[in-house]
Write a protein that holds these residues in place. Structure first.
Motif, PDB file in Angstrom:
ATOM      1  N   TYR A 169       0.847  -1.190   0.000  1.00 26.61           N
ATOM      2  CA  TYR A 169       0.000   0.000   0.000  1.00 26.61           C
ATOM      3  C   TYR A 169       0.884   1.242   0.000  1.00 26.61           C
ATOM      4  O   TYR A 169       1.818   1.345   0.801  1.00 26.61           O
ATOM      5  N   TRP A 226     -13.275   3.728  -5.830  1.00 27.30           N
ATOM      6  CA  TRP A 226     -12.173   2.804  -6.030  1.00 27.30           C
ATOM      7  C   TRP A 226     -12.073   2.404  -7.486  1.00 27.30           C
ATOM      8  O   TRP A 226     -12.972   2.650  -8.301  1.00 27.30           O
ATOM      9  N   VAL A 229     -10.033  -0.884  -9.979  1.00 28.65           N
ATOM     10  CA  VAL A 229      -9.210  -2.090  -9.988  1.00 28.65           C
ATOM     11  C   VAL A 229      -8.672  -2.346 -11.386  1.00 28.65           C
ATOM     12  O   VAL A 229      -9.275  -1.958 -12.392  1.00 28.65           O
ATOM     13  N   ALA A 237     -10.255  -5.720  -4.463  1.00 35.33           N
ATOM     14  CA  ALA A 237     -10.552  -4.605  -3.562  1.00 35.33           C
ATOM     15  C   ALA A 237     -11.728  -4.983  -2.669  1.00 35.33           C
ATOM     16  O   ALA A 237     -12.693  -5.598  -3.135  1.00 35.33           O
ATOM     17  N   ARG A 238     -11.615  -4.631  -1.405  1.00 34.85           N
ATOM     18  CA  ARG A 238     -12.722  -4.834  -0.474  1.00 34.85           C
ATOM     19  C   ARG A 238     -12.647  -3.792   0.639  1.00 34.85           C
ATOM     20  O   ARG A 238     -11.585  -3.272   0.958  1.00 34.85           O
ATOM     21  N   TRP A 282     -15.399  -6.181  -4.541  1.00 32.06           N
ATOM     22  CA  TRP A 282     -15.436  -6.158  -5.994  1.00 32.06           C
ATOM     23  C   TRP A 282     -15.287  -7.618  -6.416  1.00 32.06           C
ATOM     24  O   TRP A 282     -14.194  -8.174  -6.431  1.00 32.06           O
ATOM     25  N   ILE A 292      -9.386  -1.343   4.516  1.00 39.91           N
ATOM     26  CA  ILE A 292      -9.319  -1.615   3.092  1.00 39.91           C
ATOM     27  C   ILE A 292      -8.404  -2.809   2.914  1.00 39.91           C
ATOM     28  O   ILE A 292      -7.471  -3.017   3.695  1.00 39.91           O
ATOM     29  N   SER A 311      -6.738  -5.598  -0.256  1.00 37.23           N
ATOM     30  CA  SER A 311      -6.597  -6.278  -1.548  1.00 37.23           C
ATOM     31  C   SER A 311      -5.794  -7.539  -1.287  1.00 37.23           C
ATOM     32  O   SER A 311      -4.670  -7.466  -0.782  1.00 37.23           O
ATOM     33  N   ALA A 326      -5.222  -2.166  -7.084  1.00 37.23           N
ATOM     34  CA  ALA A 326      -6.442  -1.417  -6.778  1.00 37.23           C
ATOM     35  C   ALA A 326      -6.063  -0.034  -6.294  1.00 37.23           C
ATOM     36  O   ALA A 326      -4.986   0.170  -5.735  1.00 37.23           O
ATOM     37  N   TRP A 327      -6.938   0.917  -6.524  1.00 34.13           N
ATOM     38  CA  TRP A 327      -6.759   2.275  -6.041  1.00 34.13           C
ATOM     39  C   TRP A 327      -7.961   2.638  -5.173  1.00 34.13           C
ATOM     40  O   TRP A 327      -9.112   2.392  -5.560  1.00 34.13           O
ATOM     41  N   TYR A 328      -7.692   3.192  -4.001  1.00 33.29           N
ATOM     42  CA  TYR A 328      -8.745   3.573  -3.061  1.00 33.29           C
ATOM     43  C   TYR A 328      -8.715   5.083  -2.831  1.00 33.29           C
ATOM     44  O   TYR A 328      -7.678   5.634  -2.435  1.00 33.29           O
TER      45      TYR A 328
END
Length: 255
Positions: free
Chosen positions: A69, A109, A111, A130-131, A171, A231, A233, A244-246
């Motif tokens: 991250y 978000w 992905v 992503a979650r 996702w 968050i 991944s 993934a981008w948050y």
């Protein structure tokens, strides 16, 4: 790395409950939320992802390979980029909030891909690019004897309180949007597909959910206090890779 307390607590459960167990160590007895209308630290304004940022690393026993991250700029906004390749870890922030009649969680978000082998109904497919993990306070008066005894032992040994039920906003690759299924490792965690499949891969997607309404659908009752949000991944079960981008997460009282 996890300290010995985290490793020992985490060994109480398999992966599906490791998240719950590890969250307990970091959340502990969370303090009161700040006066800000949004108690979740915004990624867009952070200087780094150290513990002082309000976000802390979430790592799991027996999973040595971690997701990565980092703060990056995407367009005109600073976000968190998560990269996972056969591993698992997350970022968490502690909270102590009464959900009330409605509590809206908003985030955006993106992905890079979904997993070919992902499957929300199987342990072997329990991975998501992503979650968002939402953890709630443990309700002792509603638990069975074994669950109460296990949690009491943890509290005596380590001075920590395990969270109770949880919602995972995911996702998914095949679970239809808005479907809810129990996590294949534990029915204390319910998985809710808010995106599914490849149609929006590579695009920023904004999601808005009423946590209270979702909890009622998932567990059939009103939620207890909210104790934390993470968050994550992960790809340790499927062995696949994703980025993934948050963007910022926002909690607001429902109208």
């Amino acid at each position: 790395m996890l300290n010995q307390k985290e490793v020992t607590v985490g060994r109480l459960n398999r992966k599906g409950n490791w998240l719950t167990a590890s969250l307990a160590v970091v959340f502990g007895l969370a303090g009161s939320a700040g006066a800000d209308n949004n108690p979740i630290p915004g990624f867009s304004s952070l200087q780094d992802l150290s513990e002082s940022s309000g976000w802390e690393a979430l790592e799991f026993p027996k999973i040595d390979q971690h997701s990565r991250y980092e703060l990056v700029t995407d367009g005109d906004r600073q976000v968190v980029r998560a990269q996972t390749s056969g591993g698992a870890s997350g970022l968490i922030t502690r909270l102590d909030l009464e959900p009330g009649d409605a509590l809206i969680l908003r985030w955006r978000w993106k992905v890079s891909n979904v997993y070919d082998q992902g499957n929300a109904r199987a342990k072997s497919g329990d991975d998501y690019p992503a979650r968002i993990y939402v953890a709630f306070e443990f309700e002792k008066d509603k638990a069975g004897f074994f669950e109460r005894a296990k949690r009491s032992a943890v509290e005596v040994l380590f001075g920590e309180t395990l969270p109770g039920n949880a919602l995972n906003y995911i996702w998914a690759n095949q679970l239809p949007v808005d479907n809810i299924v129990a996590n294949p490792y534990t029915d204390q965690t319910m998985m809710i597909a808010v995106n599914s499949g490849n149609e929006q891969v590579g695009q920023w997607v904004t999601v808005e959910r009423d946590i209270v309404a979702d909890y009622r659908r998932a567990f059939g009752e009103a939620p207890p206090r909210l104790v934390g949000i993470a968050i994550m991944s992960d790809s340790d079960n499927t062995g696949e890779s994703a980025t993934a981008w948050y963007g910022d997460l926002e909690l607001v009282t429902g109208e």
